[in-house]
Scaffold this motif. Structure first.
Motif, PDB file in Angstrom:
ATOM      1  N   ILE A  77       1.055  -0.823  -0.223  1.00 40.28           N
ATOM      2  CA  ILE A  77       0.142  -0.173   0.309  1.00 40.28           C
ATOM      3  C   ILE A  77       1.187   1.241   0.260  1.00 40.28           C
ATOM      4  O   ILE A  77       1.311   0.605   0.475  1.00 40.28           O
ATOM      5  CB  ILE A  77      -1.169  -0.224   1.019  1.00 40.28           C
ATOM      6  CG1 ILE A  77      -2.042  -1.139   1.205  1.00 40.28           C
ATOM      7  CG2 ILE A  77      -1.646   1.212   1.385  1.00 40.28           C
ATOM      8  CD1 ILE A  77      -2.645  -1.110   2.435  1.00 40.28           C
ATOM      9  N   ILE A  78       0.721   2.340  -1.039  1.00 44.86           N
ATOM     10  CA  ILE A  78       0.854   3.398  -0.705  1.00 44.86           C
ATOM     11  C   ILE A  78       0.327   4.578  -0.838  1.00 44.86           C
ATOM     12  O   ILE A  78      -0.844   4.806  -0.744  1.00 44.86           O
ATOM     13  CB  ILE A  78       2.641   4.008  -2.456  1.00 44.86           C
ATOM     14  CG1 ILE A  78       2.547   5.141  -1.994  1.00 44.86           C
ATOM     15  CG2 ILE A  78       0.734   3.727  -3.318  1.00 44.86           C
ATOM     16  CD1 ILE A  78       3.932   5.582  -3.151  1.00 44.86           C
ATOM     17  N   CYS A  79       0.361   5.218   0.752  1.00 50.73           N
ATOM     18  CA  CYS A  79      -0.147   6.236   0.985  1.00 50.73           C
ATOM     19  C   CYS A  79      -0.534   7.933   1.405  1.00 50.73           C
ATOM     20  O   CYS A  79       1.356   8.202   0.996  1.00 50.73           O
ATOM     21  CB  CYS A  79      -0.333   5.678   2.830  1.00 50.73           C
ATOM     22  SG  CYS A  79      -1.257   6.231   3.616  1.00 50.73           S
ATOM     23  N   ASP A  80      -1.117   8.582   1.184  1.00 48.42           N
ATOM     24  CA  ASP A  80      -1.164   9.854   0.474  1.00 48.42           C
ATOM     25  C   ASP A  80      -1.471  10.562   1.510  1.00 48.42           C
ATOM     26  O   ASP A  80      -1.758   9.682   3.326  1.00 48.42           O
ATOM     27  CB  ASP A  80      -2.515   9.912   0.263  1.00 48.42           C
ATOM     28  CG  ASP A  80      -2.542  11.692  -0.941  1.00 48.42           C
ATOM     29  OD1 ASP A  80      -1.562  11.799  -0.194  1.00 48.42           O
ATOM     30  OD2 ASP A  80      -3.354  11.530  -1.359  1.00 48.42           O
ATOM     31  N   ALA A  81      -0.820  11.384   2.124  1.00 51.52           N
ATOM     32  CA  ALA A  81      -0.607  12.231   3.261  1.00 51.52           C
ATOM     33  C   ALA A  81      -1.793  12.624   4.049  1.00 51.52           C
ATOM     34  O   ALA A  81      -2.095  12.888   5.587  1.00 51.52           O
ATOM     35  CB  ALA A  81      -0.574  13.982   2.902  1.00 51.52           C
ATOM     36  N   ASN A  82      -3.529  12.815   3.363  1.00 56.55           N
ATOM     37  CA  ASN A  82      -4.272  12.707   4.119  1.00 56.55           C
ATOM     38  C   ASN A  82      -4.574  12.180   5.729  1.00 56.55           C
ATOM     39  O   ASN A  82      -5.366  12.104   6.340  1.00 56.55           O
ATOM     40  CB  ASN A  82      -5.332  12.844   3.275  1.00 56.55           C
ATOM     41  CG  ASN A  82      -5.773  12.348   2.129  1.00 56.55           C
ATOM     42  OD1 ASN A  82      -5.371  11.328   1.679  1.00 56.55           O
ATOM     43  ND2 ASN A  82      -6.009  12.570   1.309  1.00 56.55           N
TER      44      ASN A  82
END
Length: 160
Positions: free
Chosen positions: A5-10
């Motif tokens: 999983i690559i995660c965004d800042a939000n």
């Protein structure tokens, strides 16, 4: 097969505001990757803390930065640095951002919202249903995007 999983800042910001330990649980559940420029947006989490939680921080390659402007119309640089590796490596993209979600779905990239990921942690027994609800409630207090309808839908996702 390991989930990547690559995660965004939000999502990182929501988790840090609600319960930082959930980051460790996600890292047990999957290989949890955060691009360095995304982590830089998250004031609540240092690179050292991220690695202690088992998060893999990746440098954004120059060619990704160079292509960022033309890759996704109307999306930010940060959205693009999540999108490109997810697309190239067939990773899951964790984001609540509507533009990034739409681009991912249009390009066949699996997408997961932050609360859905918490529900998956409950399903796998990594956190309790009670703790998941407490985390979701805390997220909804600090993130006005999380409406009471979204919270209700989240509660419905939780296993009995």
């Amino acid at each position: 097969k390991e989930k990547i999983i690559i995660c965004d800042a939000n999502i990182l910001i929501d988790y840090c505001n609600a319960d930082k330990q959930v980051l460790e649980k996600v890292s047990i559940y999957s290989k949890f990757i955060v691009p360095d420029i995304i982590l830089a947006e998250v004031n609540q989490l240092s690179e050292m803390e991220a690695s202690e939680f088992g998060i893999t921080v990746i440098p954004v390659p120059f060619e990704v930065l160079a292509k960022a402007g033309e890759t996704l119309q109307g999306c930010s640089l940060q959205d693009t640095v999540c999108f490109i590796p997810a697309h190239k490596n067939n990773w899951i993209c964790a984001t609540n951002d509507s533009k990034l979600r739409k681009e991912c779905l249009n390009n066949g990239i699996e997408v997961v919202r932050g609360l859905k990921l918490i529900a998956e942690l409950v399903e796998t027994g990594l956190i309790s249903k009670r703790r998941a609800k407490a985390i979701a409630n805390k997220i909804s207090e600090t993130n006005r995007e999380i409406s009471s309808k979204i919270l209700e839908d989240f509660y419905d996702l939780l296993p009995e």
